[in-house]
Write a protein that holds these residues in place. Structure first.
Motif, PDB file in Angstrom:
ATOM      1  N   UNK A  99       0.829  -1.212   0.000  1.00 54.34           N
ATOM      2  CA  UNK A  99       0.000   0.000   0.000  1.00 54.34           C
ATOM      3  C   UNK A  99       0.859   1.256   0.000  1.00 54.34           C
ATOM      4  N   UNK A 100       1.965   1.236   0.762  1.00 50.18           N
ATOM      5  CA  UNK A 100       2.886   2.381   0.764  1.00 50.18           C
ATOM      6  C   UNK A 100       3.509   2.587  -0.614  1.00 50.18           C
ATOM      7  N   UNK A 101       3.808   1.476  -1.292  1.00 48.11           N
ATOM      8  CA  UNK A 101       4.368   1.583  -2.651  1.00 48.11           C
ATOM      9  C   UNK A 101       3.393   2.234  -3.602  1.00 48.11           C
ATOM     10  N   UNK A 102       2.114   1.871  -3.505  1.00 50.71           N
ATOM     11  CA  UNK A 102       1.110   2.449  -4.398  1.00 50.71           C
ATOM     12  C   UNK A 102       0.953   3.948  -4.153  1.00 50.71           C
ATOM     13  N   UNK A 103       0.906   4.354  -2.884  1.00 52.15           N
ATOM     14  CA  UNK A 103       0.754   5.783  -2.566  1.00 52.15           C
ATOM     15  C   UNK A 103       1.983   6.574  -3.018  1.00 52.15           C
TER      16      UNK A 103
END
Length: 491
Positions: free
Chosen positions: A200-204
């Motif tokens: 999720x951090x990668x997507x943001x």
């Protein structure tokens, strides 16, 4: 036109975000049937997508580092050339002001004292007036030279602004390179650790890096186009900007330096040189003929001679500084820094921005598949029965505290044998034949005698838990043992 390029990049960013949003909606809404082969294919696709995105990101950062270095070198070459030209113009103004002060102030003081001494000699007074006229002619010629004070102020401001902007531009791109590498590293780490939080951090962060990549592409394209427009006709640009501040003839002299271009300062410098030579001749004559009659005039005459010698030295320095070759070389160096290193670096930075948008668009597209893959794996792990003997957690629990279900299964298995329970052979008698058989087979195939392949009933140890099919298997094994070794059992 530069604003249009920035608007074009903004439009491309909007289209990119719209495509990603549509893809994410479709990927989240469409739920295919969970087939094993489909899962394996999806996992392989996500892995290779992450690998390709990482390689593209590394290539983008490499191109970005090269472009950032080239642009930085070009900017520093421009600043160095501006500082050299500024130093030359400041030196010209300083020499002109010093010579004018010497001829107007110091020479006037010496001539005033000599006029008092030679008051009785009219011929000497005429010589002094002639020298004063020569000094006035030199001052007039010096005042006709261009004053570069305003130019030096503008060049200093331009150099300071260029250095300030270049420092923060270089630092911003360096931080952007580090951010891209960190995002790719977090993506690979999230896939390796199978962490939804990292994913999720990668997507943001990928969306943020995508915005920064498009913004940098807009800035690079606008700067490259604007710089290339200047580099197409830099002479015309400078002529238009200096018009009204510097004579067009002077500007052309420095821009088109060559043998065919005549110096606009030649007449002033020639008059300066001839006036100094004439004044020195007059001073030598006065030293020869007037000093024997007026000994006190020798000090002022020697002072005038020293002043004229210093002015002549300054004249040679001024001639060298006003020559077009030095400033023209600085001009060419500045153009080389801007139009070659600078534009080349901007093009590589534009390539970095394009590859960055491709990388993070790919990572964002691969995000839903990776998320579904991780969710399916969690669901598969949660579906494992706690009583499954192949469940590692159940094995650890059974090793410390055997569950009651296993004891109950063993008891039910024993009761299922019914009337055959009284015919159980001794443990050693029942197990010798099959155990020795399996030990011999293990030794025959080069292995150590092991008991893994021996049926559980042959080992004399009860099985943990049984399904109906497993119970049927063990019952058939028990029947086979009874048929082969039934005659050895006591009645």
């Amino acid at each position: 036109s530069l604003l249009f390029l920035g608007l074009l990049a903004a439009i491309c960013l909007g289209l990119n975000l719209a495509f990603l949003a549509a893809y994410l909606v479709c990927a989240c809404c469409c739920r295919p049937d969970p087939v094993v082969q489909t899962k394996q294919r999806s996992s392989c696709c996500v892995t290779w997508t992450a690998v390709v995105a990482g390689l593209v990101c590394c290539a983008a950062v490499g191109a970005g580092f090269y472009g950032n270095s080239e642009t930085h070198d070009g900017a520093h070459q421009l600043i160095y050339s501006l500082e050299n030209a500024n130093h030359t113009f400041s030196g010209i103004d300083e020499l002109v002001s010093e010579n004018a002060q010497k001829l107007q102030v110091d020479l006037e003081q010496h001539l005033a004292r000599l006029n008092e001494l030679f008051a009785a000699r009219g011929d000497y007074i005429q010589t002094l007036k002639f020298m004063q006229q020569m000094a006035g002619s030199i001052v007039v010629q010096l005042s006709g030279l261009p004053v570069w004070r305003e130019v030096t102020t503008q060049l200093t401001e331009l150099s300071d602004q260029t250095g300030y902007v270049e420092y923060y531009r270089w630092l911003s791109y360096l931080l952007l390179f580090i951010l891209d590498l960190v995002i790719c590293f977090i993506a690979c780490l999230g896939l390796a650790k199978r962490s939804k939080c990292l994913l999720a951090s990668t997507l943001c962060c990928g969306v943020l890096a995508l915005l920064l990549s498009w913004a940098s592409l807009a800035a690079d394209s606008a700067a490259a186009v604007g710089t290339s427009d200047f580099c197409v006709a830099p002479d015309t640009f400078i002529l238009n900007n200096t018009q009204g501040h510097i004579s067009t003839e002077v500007t052309r002299y420095y821009l088109y330096c060559g043998q065919s271009v005549s110096s606009p300062f030649q007449q002033a410098l020639t008059t300066f040189q001839r006036s100094l030579t004439t004044m020195q001749i007059q001073v030598v004559g006065l030293l020869q003929f007037a000093v024997p009659l007026f000994p006190t005039a020798e000090k002022d005459l020697l002072g005038i001679q020293l002043l004229l010698n210093m002015s002549e030295t300054s004249l040679h320095q001024l001639t060298a500084m006003l020559d077009c070759r030095g400033l023209h070389k600085d001009y060419l160096d500045a153009l080389t820094g801007i139009c070659y290193d600078g534009i080349e670096g901007l093009l590589y930075l534009g390539l970095f921005s394009l590859l960055g948008t491709l990388t993070f668009s790919t990572l964002i597209c691969a995000g839903p598949r990776a998320w579904k893959h991780l969710s399916s794996r969690d669901r598969d792990y949660n579906d494992i029965d706690d009583d499954d003997p192949f469940n590692p957690q159940a094995r650890r629990i059974a090793a410390h505290n055997p569950p009651r279900g296993q004891l109950h299964s063993f008891c039910s298995y024993s009761s299922g044998l019914g009337s055959q329970s009284s015919l159980q052979p001794p443990a050693q008698a029942v197990s010798n034949a099959p155990v020795s058989e399996y030990m011999n087979q293990a030794m025959l195939f080069g292995g150590n005698p092991r008991y893994e392949n021996v049926p559980l009933i042959g080992r004399g140890s009860p099985p943990p838990t049984y399904s109906p099919s497993m119970r049927a298997t063990y019952m058939s094994v028990a029947d086979e043992h009874l048929r082969h070794y039934g005659n050895e059992f006591p009645a």
